[in-house]
Structure formats: structure tokens, C-alpha cells
Motif scaffolding. Structure first.
Motif, short mmCIF file in Angstrom:
data_model
loop_
_atom_site.label_atom_id
_atom_site.label_comp_id
_atom_site.label_asym_id
_atom_site.label_seq_id
_atom_site.Cartn_x
_atom_site.Cartn_y
_atom_site.Cartn_z
N ALA A 36 0.88 -1.37 0.04
CA ALA A 36 0.02 0.01 0.00
C ALA A 36 0.77 1.39 0.03
CB ALA A 36 -0.97 0.03 1.22
N VAL A 37 2.00 1.12 0.69
CA VAL A 37 2.80 2.44 0.77
C VAL A 37 3.59 2.69 -0.44
CG1 VAL A 37 2.95 2.32 3.31
CG2 VAL A 37 4.72 1.40 1.85
N ALA A 38 3.72 1.90 -1.50
CA ALA A 38 4.48 2.25 -2.66
C ALA A 38 4.10 3.50 -3.16
CB ALA A 38 4.21 1.08 -3.60
N GLN A 39 2.96 3.84 -3.37
CA GLN A 39 2.48 4.98 -3.83
C GLN A 39 1.85 6.28 -2.91
OE1 GLN A 39 3.24 5.82 -7.03
NE2 GLN A 39 4.26 3.73 -7.17
N ALA A 40 2.09 6.05 -1.43
CA ALA A 40 1.49 6.62 -0.47
C ALA A 40 2.10 7.76 -0.20
CB ALA A 40 1.47 5.82 0.77
N ASP A 41 1.30 8.89 0.41
CA ASP A 41 1.61 10.25 0.81
C ASP A 41 1.91 10.20 2.21
OD1 ASP A 41 1.56 11.81 -1.70
OD2 ASP A 41 -0.60 11.76 -1.44
N ALA A 42 1.21 9.36 2.91
CA ALA A 42 1.05 9.16 4.32
C ALA A 42 0.67 7.67 4.77
CB ALA A 42 0.30 10.11 5.11
N LEU A 43 1.23 7.46 6.05
CA LEU A 43 0.79 5.91 6.62
C LEU A 43 0.44 6.35 7.93
CD1 LEU A 43 0.70 2.81 6.74
CD2 LEU A 43 3.12 3.06 7.38
N ILE A 44 -0.82 5.98 8.29
CA ILE A 44 -1.26 6.12 9.67
C ILE A 44 -1.42 4.79 10.28
CG2 ILE A 44 -3.15 7.24 11.21
CD1 ILE A 44 -3.36 9.25 8.64
N ARG A 75 8.61 -12.21 19.13
CA ARG A 75 8.59 -10.46 18.80
C ARG A 75 7.85 -10.65 17.45
NH1 ARG A 75 10.10 -5.87 21.52
NH2 ARG A 75 8.72 -5.34 20.24
N THR A 76 6.62 -9.86 17.42
CA THR A 76 6.11 -9.81 15.93
C THR A 76 7.00 -8.64 15.42
OG1 THR A 76 3.99 -10.41 16.90
CG2 THR A 76 3.91 -9.01 14.96
N PRO A 77 7.15 -8.69 13.95
CA PRO A 77 7.67 -7.27 13.50
C PRO A 77 7.01 -6.23 13.70
CG PRO A 77 7.27 -9.38 11.93
CD PRO A 77 6.64 -9.71 13.27
N ASP A 78 7.61 -5.28 13.82
CA ASP A 78 7.24 -3.79 13.94
C ASP A 78 7.05 -3.06 12.73
OD1 ASP A 78 6.70 -1.09 14.34
OD2 ASP A 78 8.11 -1.02 16.40
N ILE A 79 5.94 -3.27 12.09
CA ILE A 79 5.74 -2.72 10.93
C ILE A 79 5.69 -1.45 10.79
CG2 ILE A 79 3.81 -2.49 9.01
CD1 ILE A 79 2.62 -5.39 10.40
N LEU A 80 5.61 -0.41 11.74
CA LEU A 80 5.57 1.05 11.36
C LEU A 80 7.10 1.42 11.38
CD1 LEU A 80 4.18 3.65 11.07
CD2 LEU A 80 4.03 3.68 13.69
N THR A 81 7.86 0.72 12.31
CA THR A 81 9.29 1.11 12.28
C THR A 81 9.94 0.31 10.94
OG1 THR A 81 9.44 0.88 14.73
CG2 THR A 81 11.52 0.45 13.48
N GLU A 82 9.60 -0.81 10.56
CA GLU A 82 10.51 -1.38 9.32
C GLU A 82 10.07 -0.90 8.05
OE1 GLU A 82 10.05 -5.62 9.87
OE2 GLU A 82 10.68 -5.70 11.79
N VAL A 83 8.76 -0.17 7.82
CA VAL A 83 8.20 0.03 6.46
C VAL A 83 9.32 1.07 6.23
CG1 VAL A 83 6.40 1.26 7.19
CG2 VAL A 83 6.41 0.66 4.98
N GLN A 84 9.34 1.48 4.77
CA GLN A 84 10.40 2.47 4.27
C GLN A 84 9.80 3.40 3.29
OE1 GLN A 84 13.14 3.48 6.05
NE2 GLN A 84 12.85 1.66 7.40
N GLY A 85 10.00 4.47 3.06
CA GLY A 85 9.54 5.13 1.97
C GLY A 85 9.49 6.43 2.15
N LYS A 86 8.82 7.49 1.02
CA LYS A 86 9.12 8.74 1.27
C LYS A 86 7.85 9.41 1.59
CE LYS A 86 12.73 9.21 -2.37
NZ LYS A 86 13.74 10.17 -2.26
N PHE A 87 7.01 8.76 2.58
CA PHE A 87 5.92 9.16 3.07
C PHE A 87 5.87 9.38 4.52
CE2 PHE A 87 6.45 4.72 2.99
CZ PHE A 87 6.35 4.18 4.43
#
Length: 172
Positions: A36-44, A75-87
Motif C-alpha cells: 500500500a505504501v508504494a504510492q502513499a503520501d502518508a501512513l497512519i 516478537r512480532t515484526p514492528d511494521i511501522l518501524t520497518e516500513v520504508q518510503g518517502k511518505f
């Protein structure tokens, strides 16, 4: 701009006009967010899927053959920490003490642009009620304590801040 919602099973109705992706596991959530974040402006991201998960999953029902069972968690992966991009990255901090200080640490650790922190010990705020009292903190250190509002009003305030942050980002 398209708005996407990635959600675990819930009894809530799907919001109108929003593309909804249903997931069941933390791994599915991580994959759906990455897509989803490939073209995202913001991730909430409103909350972690879970802090821990079973190391192994049973393929069938576990029979009551022994009087006790040991469950190993990882531990479950921390998605918010691990996801990368310009959003923009927006997170939440449900805290029970030192709300602003703990939220600031989380904002820095997860490299967020904005965090909404709430005191989960307040009976009018957080889980199980339709109201929330949050403090918004951005990466520039601006702290804004909101009064008790409906969760919809809190969402609007957060989105207002996202719009301001997106405007600043566009000027850079």
C-alpha cells in the motif's frame, strides 16, 4: 487520492468510499502495508498488530492430552518501524505514565513524523469509549494537547496535522 484501510477481523462496518484490505496475521499486515505504501503520501497506523506471536502455529486442534501446555512466543515484526518510503509516518502511543516523554521516545525510535499519545488510565479516553484525549507531537517537537473529543474529531485533528506536514514536505 485513494484512501486505503488495512484491517484485521472486526465487527465494525466497512467505511464507504475506502478501499479495504482484510488480513488475519501480522505477516499479512506487513505485506499489505508494504504494498500500500508504494504510492502513499502518508501512513497512519493506529496500533501494533500484536507485540508477540506464537513461534509455531498448530495445524489442527490441540487435544487436551496433557495437563499443561507451554506456548513459546516471539516478537512480532514492528511494521511501522520497518516500513520504508518517502511518505509521512504517523503512529499512536497508548501510555499509562509519562505520556509525552514516552511518546517522544517512540516518535524518535520509529522515525515518525507525528504521534498521537493518549493516557489509557483516563476512563474517558482510549479503549472501550467513543471519546479520546490525545496529545499530538511532531518531529519538530511541537506539542499540542487536545481536549476531550469524540474519536471522529480526534481523527479530523490528526488529518489536519497531516495536511500541514504534507505541505511542509512539499516545500522542501
Amino acid at each position: 487520492a485513494e484512501v486505503k484501510l488495512i484491517t484485521a477481523p472486526t465487527s465494525l462496518p466497512e467505511p464507504v468510499g475506502i478501499a479495504v484490505t482484510h488480513i488475519e496475521t501480522a505477516a499479512e499486515m506487513k505485506e499489505a502495508v508494504a504494498n500500500a505504501v508504494a504510492q502513499a503520501d502518508a501512513l497512519i497506523m493506529a496500533a501494533a498488530v500484536a507485540d508477540y506471536q506464537p513461534k509455531t502455529a498448530a495445524k489442527a486442534k490441540i487435544k487436551k492430552e496433557t495437563p499443561s501446555l507451554t506456548l513459546e512466543l516471539i516478537r512480532t515484526p514492528d511494521i511501522l518501524t520497518e516500513v520504508q518510503g518517502k511518505f509521512l509516518k504517523v503512529g499512536f502511543a497508548a501510555e499509562s505514565e509519562d505520556i509525552v516523554a514516552n511518546a517522544r521516545q517512540k516518535l524518535q525510535r520509529k522515525q515518525l513524523d507525528l504521534i498521537a499519545a493518549n493516557d489509557i488510565t483516563d476512563a474517558d479516553s482510549g479503549f472501550g469509549v467513543d471519546t479520546n484525549k490525545v496529545t499530538l507531537i511532531d518531529r519538530d517537537g511541537k506539542v499540542e494537547s487536545l481536549p476531550l473529543l469524540t474519536k471522529r474529531e480526534v481523527a479530523d485533528k490528526i488529518l489536519d496535522r497531516v495536511v500541514v506536514l504534507l505541505g511542509r514536505k512539499a516545500k522542501r
